[in-house]
Each structure stands twice: as structure tokens, then as C-alpha cells.
Design a protein around this motif. Structure first.
Motif, PDB file in Angstrom:
ATOM      1  N   THR A 107     -10.111  18.855   5.786  1.00 20.55           N
ATOM      2  CA  THR A 107     -11.589  18.695   4.967  1.00 20.55           C
ATOM      3  C   THR A 107     -11.318  17.650   3.225  1.00 20.55           C
ATOM      4  O   THR A 107     -10.559  18.345   2.818  1.00 20.55           O
ATOM      5  N   ARG A 110     -13.401  20.889  -1.695  1.00 19.10           N
ATOM      6  CA  ARG A 110     -12.992  20.993  -2.963  1.00 19.10           C
ATOM      7  C   ARG A 110     -12.791  22.686  -1.953  1.00 19.10           C
ATOM      8  O   ARG A 110     -11.751  23.478  -2.340  1.00 19.10           O
ATOM      9  N   ARG A 113     -10.321  24.119   0.334  1.00 19.97           N
ATOM     10  CA  ARG A 113      -9.181  23.441   0.354  1.00 19.97           C
ATOM     11  C   ARG A 113      -8.876  24.975  -0.507  1.00 19.97           C
ATOM     12  O   ARG A 113      -7.992  25.362   0.380  1.00 19.97           O
ATOM     13  N   ARG A 114      -9.524  25.146  -1.790  1.00 18.60           N
ATOM     14  CA  ARG A 114      -8.785  25.941  -2.399  1.00 18.60           C
ATOM     15  C   ARG A 114      -8.997  27.469  -1.648  1.00 18.60           C
ATOM     16  O   ARG A 114      -7.703  28.334  -1.769  1.00 18.60           O
ATOM     17  N   ALA A 117      -6.186  27.283   1.504  1.00 15.69           N
ATOM     18  CA  ALA A 117      -4.663  27.699   0.880  1.00 15.69           C
ATOM     19  C   ALA A 117      -4.741  28.841   0.085  1.00 15.69           C
ATOM     20  O   ALA A 117      -3.777  29.298   0.428  1.00 15.69           O
ATOM     21  N   VAL A 123      -3.029  21.479   3.435  1.00 16.40           N
ATOM     22  CA  VAL A 123      -5.076  20.844   4.032  1.00 16.40           C
ATOM     23  C   VAL A 123      -4.602  19.718   2.841  1.00 16.40           C
ATOM     24  O   VAL A 123      -3.493  19.638   2.989  1.00 16.40           O
ATOM     25  N   THR A 124      -5.418  18.828   4.749  1.00 16.92           N
ATOM     26  CA  THR A 124      -5.266  17.805   4.321  1.00 16.92           C
ATOM     27  C   THR A 124      -7.265  16.999   4.691  1.00 16.92           C
ATOM     28  O   THR A 124      -7.974  17.161   4.554  1.00 16.92           O
TER      29      THR A 124
END
Length: 131
Positions: A107, A110, A113-114, A117, A123-124
Motif C-alpha cells: 500500500t 501512510r 502503513r503505520r 507496521a 510494508v512496500t
């Protein structure tokens, strides 16, 4: 790969934020969201065996779809999960539910991703699977 508890090794779980990846390239996807998701699914199936750069296969691939892309069917190598609510929440739930396994989420979002994580996922960005 992680030990699956039976002495075997679990493949990397690749979770793809379908709406975000499809939306990352302005190729007219908005005219046929379901067709765009099907094309992404078919492209992802090619990674199930060989893997991705830096992530050798086999991979377990889950494509998360939402909205107009609901109803896209799974194919060999790619399980399609339709979000009944937020696609992001389903991606997080899949990452969270894979305790003890390596998870790679695709994805560019942002906040997503946070969130993943924080649950131990890698993540990529969309280019990894857009080829």
C-alpha cells in the motif's frame, strides 16, 4: 518464512490493498473498478510461486477489495477478501491475525502503513506488484 507450528514453514503472507494499488496509476481504472481489480488479481497470481524481488516464493497472497470491486473471485494463487466495511481495517485485521508469520503489506496509504507496521508487518509500495 516462519515455522507453521507443525515443523513446516509458512510462506510469506502478502496482503495487497487493492483499492490503493489500483488507484496508484491513472490508467482509467475508475471506469471499471471491478475489471481493474481482476487485472491486478491476475498479475498477482504470477508472483505466488516465484515470489517478489527480495521475497522469494512461494507466497500466500491475499487481495483485499472493497466497494465496486466486491465480487471479484479468488483464483489459484490469490485469495480475494471483500471488505464489508473499511478495506484498511480488513488489511490490519489480516496482518494482526498472522501472529508469528512474516507479513508484507502492499500500500502507499501512510496511515495504513503505520497501522500495519505497529502490528509487526513489513510494508512496500504499489510499484512492487505493478511491474
Amino acid at each position: 518464512m516462519a515455522d507453521d507450528g507443525s515443523g513446516g514453514v509458512s510462506p510469506l503472507l502478502l496482503v495487497v490493498d487493492g483499492a490503493n494499488v489500483v488507484g496508484s496509476v491513472p490508467d482509467g481504472w475508475w471506469r471499471d473498478r471491478r475489471g481493474a481489480a481482476e487485472r491486478l488479481r491476475d498479475r498477482l497470481a504470477g508472483y505466488a510461486g516465484p515470489g517478489l524481488p527480495g521475497h522469494p516464493g512461494p507466497l500466500e497472497i491475499v487481495l483485499v477489495v472493497e466497494g465496486a470491486a466486491r465480487g471479484v473471485e479468488s483464483v489459484p494463487g490469490v485469495r480475494v477478501e471483500a471488505a464489508t466495511g473499511s478495506g484498511d481495517d480488513l488489511v490490519v485485521a489480516l496482518a494482526e491475525g498472522a501472529a508469528g508469520r512474516r507479513v508484507l503489506v502492499v500500500t502507499a496509504d501512510r496511515e495504513l502503513r503505520r497501522r500495519v507496521a505497529e502490528r509487526g508487518a513489513e510494508v512496500t509500495g504499489p510499484r512492487t506488484v505493478r511491474g
